[in-house]
Design a protein around this motif. Structure first.
Motif, PDB file in Angstrom:
ATOM      1  N   HIS A 255     -48.110 -12.995  65.442  1.00 45.27           N
ATOM      2  CA  HIS A 255     -48.767 -11.763  65.894  1.00 45.27           C
ATOM      3  C   HIS A 255     -49.737 -11.176  64.874  1.00 45.27           C
ATOM      4  O   HIS A 255     -50.600 -10.381  65.229  1.00 45.27           O
ATOM      5  CB  HIS A 255     -47.704 -10.704  66.247  1.00 45.27           C
ATOM      6  N   TYR A 256     -49.584 -11.566  63.635  1.00 46.83           N
ATOM      7  CA  TYR A 256     -50.268 -10.903  62.529  1.00 46.83           C
ATOM      8  C   TYR A 256     -51.780 -10.801  62.710  1.00 46.83           C
ATOM      9  O   TYR A 256     -52.360  -9.727  62.572  1.00 46.83           O
ATOM     10  CB  TYR A 256     -49.954 -11.648  61.229  1.00 46.83           C
ATOM     11  N   ASN A 257     -52.440 -11.904  63.023  1.00 45.52           N
ATOM     12  CA  ASN A 257     -53.909 -11.940  63.067  1.00 45.52           C
ATOM     13  C   ASN A 257     -54.507 -11.049  64.154  1.00 45.52           C
ATOM     14  O   ASN A 257     -55.663 -10.639  64.050  1.00 45.52           O
ATOM     15  CB  ASN A 257     -54.398 -13.381  63.257  1.00 45.52           C
ATOM     16  N   SER A 258     -53.727 -10.759  65.190  1.00 43.54           N
ATOM     17  CA  SER A 258     -54.255  -9.953  66.299  1.00 43.54           C
ATOM     18  C   SER A 258     -54.067  -8.453  66.084  1.00 43.54           C
ATOM     19  O   SER A 258     -54.523  -7.643  66.896  1.00 43.54           O
ATOM     20  CB  SER A 258     -53.566 -10.359  67.607  1.00 43.54           C
ATOM     21  N   LEU A 259     -53.422  -8.066  64.980  1.00 47.24           N
ATOM     22  CA  LEU A 259     -53.080  -6.673  64.768  1.00 47.24           C
ATOM     23  C   LEU A 259     -54.121  -5.950  63.914  1.00 47.24           C
ATOM     24  O   LEU A 259     -54.758  -6.563  63.051  1.00 47.24           O
ATOM     25  CB  LEU A 259     -51.719  -6.578  64.080  1.00 47.24           C
ATOM     26  N   PRO A 260     -54.263  -4.633  64.123  1.00 42.67           N
ATOM     27  CA  PRO A 260     -55.177  -3.858  63.273  1.00 42.67           C
ATOM     28  C   PRO A 260     -54.632  -3.750  61.849  1.00 42.67           C
ATOM     29  O   PRO A 260     -53.434  -3.954  61.609  1.00 42.67           O
ATOM     30  CB  PRO A 260     -55.229  -2.485  63.960  1.00 42.67           C
ATOM     31  N   GLU A 261     -55.490  -3.401  60.918  1.00 43.27           N
ATOM     32  CA  GLU A 261     -55.131  -3.426  59.505  1.00 43.27           C
ATOM     33  C   GLU A 261     -53.953  -2.504  59.166  1.00 43.27           C
ATOM     34  O   GLU A 261     -53.081  -2.857  58.379  1.00 43.27           O
ATOM     35  CB  GLU A 261     -56.347  -3.040  58.648  1.00 43.27           C
ATOM     36  N   TYR A 262     -53.914  -1.315  59.759  1.00 40.18           N
ATOM     37  CA  TYR A 262     -52.839  -0.384  59.396  1.00 40.18           C
ATOM     38  C   TYR A 262     -51.478  -0.910  59.846  1.00 40.18           C
ATOM     39  O   TYR A 262     -50.451  -0.636  59.220  1.00 40.18           O
ATOM     40  CB  TYR A 262     -53.117   1.014  59.980  1.00 40.18           C
ATOM     41  N   VAL A 263     -51.459  -1.694  60.928  1.00 41.81           N
ATOM     42  CA  VAL A 263     -50.211  -2.293  61.391  1.00 41.81           C
ATOM     43  C   VAL A 263     -49.815  -3.460  60.481  1.00 41.81           C
ATOM     44  O   VAL A 263     -48.642  -3.653  60.160  1.00 41.81           O
ATOM     45  CB  VAL A 263     -50.335  -2.759  62.857  1.00 41.81           C
ATOM     46  N   LYS A 264     -50.820  -4.236  60.050  1.00 38.57           N
ATOM     47  CA  LYS A 264     -50.548  -5.362  59.145  1.00 38.57           C
ATOM     48  C   LYS A 264     -49.870  -4.903  57.860  1.00 38.57           C
ATOM     49  O   LYS A 264     -49.027  -5.612  57.301  1.00 38.57           O
ATOM     50  CB  LYS A 264     -51.859  -6.082  58.811  1.00 38.57           C
ATOM     51  N   LYS A 265     -50.231  -3.708  57.387  1.00 37.75           N
ATOM     52  CA  LYS A 265     -49.640  -3.203  56.143  1.00 37.75           C
ATOM     53  C   LYS A 265     -48.128  -3.032  56.272  1.00 37.75           C
ATOM     54  O   LYS A 265     -47.374  -3.284  55.332  1.00 37.75           O
ATOM     55  CB  LYS A 265     -50.300  -1.879  55.759  1.00 37.75           C
ATOM     56  N   TYR A 266     -47.662  -2.603  57.453  1.00 35.33           N
ATOM     57  CA  TYR A 266     -46.225  -2.445  57.677  1.00 35.33           C
ATOM     58  C   TYR A 266     -45.529  -3.798  57.685  1.00 35.33           C
ATOM     59  O   TYR A 266     -44.430  -3.952  57.135  1.00 35.33           O
ATOM     60  CB  TYR A 266     -45.970  -1.715  59.002  1.00 35.33           C
ATOM     61  N   ILE A 267     -46.154  -4.778  58.308  1.00 34.35           N
ATOM     62  CA  ILE A 267     -45.573  -6.119  58.354  1.00 34.35           C
ATOM     63  C   ILE A 267     -45.530  -6.720  56.951  1.00 34.35           C
ATOM     64  O   ILE A 267     -44.532  -7.330  56.549  1.00 34.35           O
ATOM     65  CB  ILE A 267     -46.365  -7.030  59.310  1.00 34.35           C
ATOM     66  N   ASP A 268     -46.604  -6.538  56.198  1.00 38.30           N
ATOM     67  CA  ASP A 268     -46.642  -7.032  54.815  1.00 38.30           C
ATOM     68  C   ASP A 268     -45.511  -6.404  53.993  1.00 38.30           C
ATOM     69  O   ASP A 268     -44.830  -7.097  53.227  1.00 38.30           O
ATOM     70  CB  ASP A 268     -47.988  -6.700  54.165  1.00 38.30           C
ATOM     71  N   HIS A 269     -45.339  -5.101  54.155  1.00 40.35           N
ATOM     72  CA  HIS A 269     -44.304  -4.400  53.402  1.00 40.35           C
ATOM     73  C   HIS A 269     -42.913  -4.944  53.743  1.00 40.35           C
ATOM     74  O   HIS A 269     -42.102  -5.229  52.855  1.00 40.35           O
ATOM     75  CB  HIS A 269     -44.361  -2.902  53.684  1.00 40.35           C
ATOM     76  N   ASN A 270     -42.620  -5.089  55.040  1.00 33.31           N
ATOM     77  CA  ASN A 270     -41.303  -5.580  55.459  1.00 33.31           C
ATOM     78  C   ASN A 270     -41.063  -7.002  54.983  1.00 33.31           C
ATOM     79  O   ASN A 270     -39.934  -7.361  54.610  1.00 33.31           O
ATOM     80  CB  ASN A 270     -41.180  -5.509  56.986  1.00 33.31           C
ATOM     81  N   SER A 271     -42.124  -7.808  54.992  1.00 34.06           N
ATOM     82  CA  SER A 271     -42.001  -9.187  54.534  1.00 34.06           C
ATOM     83  C   SER A 271     -41.684  -9.241  53.036  1.00 34.06           C
ATOM     84  O   SER A 271     -40.817  -9.996  52.587  1.00 34.06           O
ATOM     85  CB  SER A 271     -43.291  -9.956  54.824  1.00 34.06           C
ATOM     86  N   LYS A 272     -42.376  -8.416  52.259  1.00 34.74           N
ATOM     87  CA  LYS A 272     -42.134  -8.362  50.811  1.00 34.74           C
ATOM     88  C   LYS A 272     -40.741  -7.808  50.514  1.00 34.74           C
ATOM     89  O   LYS A 272     -40.045  -8.285  49.617  1.00 34.74           O
ATOM     90  CB  LYS A 272     -43.196  -7.495  50.133  1.00 34.74           C
ATOM     91  N   SER A 273     -40.335  -6.791  51.277  1.00 36.26           N
ATOM     92  CA  SER A 273     -39.031  -6.175  51.060  1.00 36.26           C
ATOM     93  C   SER A 273     -37.900  -7.176  51.280  1.00 36.26           C
ATOM     94  O   SER A 273     -36.897  -7.180  50.551  1.00 36.26           O
ATOM     95  CB  SER A 273     -38.864  -4.973  51.991  1.00 36.26           C
ATOM     96  N   ALA A 274     -38.065  -8.036  52.298  1.00 30.31           N
ATOM     97  CA  ALA A 274     -37.039  -9.044  52.592  1.00 30.31           C
ATOM     98  C   ALA A 274     -36.895 -10.063  51.469  1.00 30.31           C
ATOM     99  O   ALA A 274     -35.841 -10.695  51.321  1.00 30.31           O
ATOM    100  CB  ALA A 274     -37.382  -9.755  53.897  1.00 30.31           C
ATOM    101  N   LYS A 275     -37.940 -10.213  50.651  1.00 34.04           N
ATOM    102  CA  LYS A 275     -37.917 -11.206  49.576  1.00 34.04           C
ATOM    103  C   LYS A 275     -37.482 -10.631  48.229  1.00 34.04           C
ATOM    104  O   LYS A 275     -37.316 -11.379  47.267  1.00 34.04           O
ATOM    105  CB  LYS A 275     -39.313 -11.838  49.437  1.00 34.04           C
ATOM    106  N   CYS A 276     -37.309  -9.305  48.172  1.00 30.69           N
ATOM    107  CA  CYS A 276     -36.882  -8.684  46.913  1.00 30.69           C
ATOM    108  C   CYS A 276     -35.484  -9.162  46.527  1.00 30.69           C
ATOM    109  O   CYS A 276     -34.566  -9.148  47.360  1.00 30.69           O
ATOM    110  CB  CYS A 276     -36.882  -7.159  47.046  1.00 30.69           C
ATOM    111  N   GLU A 277     -35.328  -9.570  45.277  1.00 26.62           N
ATOM    112  CA  GLU A 277     -34.056 -10.132  44.825  1.00 26.62           C
ATOM    113  C   GLU A 277     -33.203  -9.140  44.049  1.00 26.62           C
ATOM    114  O   GLU A 277     -32.013  -9.396  43.818  1.00 26.62           O
ATOM    115  CB  GLU A 277     -34.314 -11.374  43.973  1.00 26.62           C
ATOM    116  N   ASN A 278     -33.764  -8.017  43.643  1.00 23.55           N
ATOM    117  CA  ASN A 278     -32.978  -7.037  42.908  1.00 23.55           C
ATOM    118  C   ASN A 278     -33.565  -5.642  43.106  1.00 23.55           C
ATOM    119  O   ASN A 278     -34.641  -5.473  43.701  1.00 23.55           O
ATOM    120  CB  ASN A 278     -32.919  -7.388  41.417  1.00 23.55           C
ATOM    121  N   THR A 279     -32.847  -4.643  42.600  1.00 25.78           N
ATOM    122  CA  THR A 279     -33.259  -3.248  42.768  1.00 25.78           C
ATOM    123  C   THR A 279     -34.592  -2.964  42.090  1.00 25.78           C
ATOM    124  O   THR A 279     -35.426  -2.213  42.619  1.00 25.78           O
ATOM    125  CB  THR A 279     -32.183  -2.314  42.199  1.00 25.78           C
TER     126      THR A 279
END
Length: 313
Positions: A255-279
């Motif tokens: 879905h990413y490529n079809s979304l506006p930029e402000y929506v992509k920022k939320y997806i980017d954030h959630n994706s990065k958050s899922a990869k965080c290994e520590n506090t």
């Protein structure tokens, strides 16, 4: 409504191990004033489903408006997506209505009110309100919260609902427990996404909204008493967390490529958050995405205020 022209409605009660409220659930279906109804009870591999007791409850309470009762008893636990999806696949009704085994219809006219709204609006999907209750059936709050009605009304297209869903600012406007759909729509969209185990509604809503299908909302209809403590409100099931990871992966890949930029920022954030290994990594991410975190905090605060206002009312 002229009875001879009324569509067949399929109600599906889904169960898994917890049968404490099943009798109330079944009686709330059998007490509906609407006709005709097909009733399917689908158990997801509990291993101890009380079939004889259930058959007696149905025999003692069934009226002529319920024209058929079916049992779909699985030998193994496959998850909500497969259990409910299988029931929908054998359903003969034109309109499909789920009812989790620990919930119950709000009153005897729910199905009649739902069908009337379908016929009046010509919609393919309809969402109504839920009355959240505790184990004693004491009302806790409404979903969606009443303070959010005006905001939800402005999210009036499939596209707006799509972006609202993806960014997590959904205001409880649609829930799988009170999402009623036409069978033709379910099959046209390919049913539930089998990449998920427990989470059926948001992935299906993603299909709907991204395909341009809107959901009519009718919050003047209280659909169910919604008992807190289930999959989405109780202790988090690890399979549910895996479903959330799958959901974020699908957003990134499909879905990413079809979304506006402000929506992509939320997806980017959630994706990065899922990869965080520590506090430390998580804190650094939150500081770098402070606008998104502030937005999420405001949304969470709004939820709590909504709950408080509903309790006061």
């Amino acid at each position: 409504m002229e009875k001879s022209f009324l569509p067949l409605v399929t109600i599906v009660t889904e169960t898994y191990k917890n049968f404490d409220y099943l009798e109330e659930n079944i009686k709330s279906v059998l007490s509906q004033t609407y006709a005709p109804i097909e009733y399917i009870i689908a158990d997801d591999g509990s291993g101890n489903f009380p079939l004889d007791k259930v058959k007696k409850i149905i025999k003692d309470n069934k009226k002529d408006n319920v024209i058929d009762v079916k049992f779909l008893i699985s030998k193994e636990n496959r998850g909500t997506v497969t259990n409910e999806g299988n029931a929908y696949c054998i359903a003969k009704g034109a309109i499909l209505m789920p009812l989790a085994g620990d919930d119950e219809f709000y009153d005897n006219n729910v199905v009649s009110n739902v069908v009337h709204t379908f016929m009046k609006t010509g919609c393919e999907a309809l969402s109504v309100s839920r009355v959240a209750v505790n184990e004693k059936k004491e009302i806790v709050y409404n979903l969606p919260h009443k303070i959010d009605y005006r905001r939800i009304k402005s999210i009036d297209t499939a596209e707006k609902k799509y972006y609202s869903l993806v960014t997590g600012k959904f205001y409880n406007m649609v829930s799988g427990s009170t999402l009623y759909i036409k069978k033709d729509l379910f099959h046209r969209l390919g049913g539930y996404d089998q990449r998920f185990v427990l989470w059926e509604d948001s992935p299906f809503l993603l299909k709907m909204f991204s395909s341009g299908v809107n959901v009519e909302t009718a919050y003047n209809i209280n659909g169910i008493y919604y008992r807190l403590g289930g999959i989405s409100t109780g202790n988090i099931n690890p399979k549910y967390l895996e479903d959330k990871k799958t959901y974020n992966t699908i957003l990134m890949k499909e879905h990413y490529n079809s979304l506006p930029e402000y929506v992509k920022k939320y997806i980017d954030h959630n994706s990065k958050s899922a990869k965080c290994e520590n506090t430390r990594e998580r804190v650094f991410l939150y500081l770098s995405d402070c606008k998104i975190m502030l937005s999420k905090a405001i949304y969470a605060f709004n939820e709590k205020v909504g709950e408080l206002i509903d309790k006061l009312l």
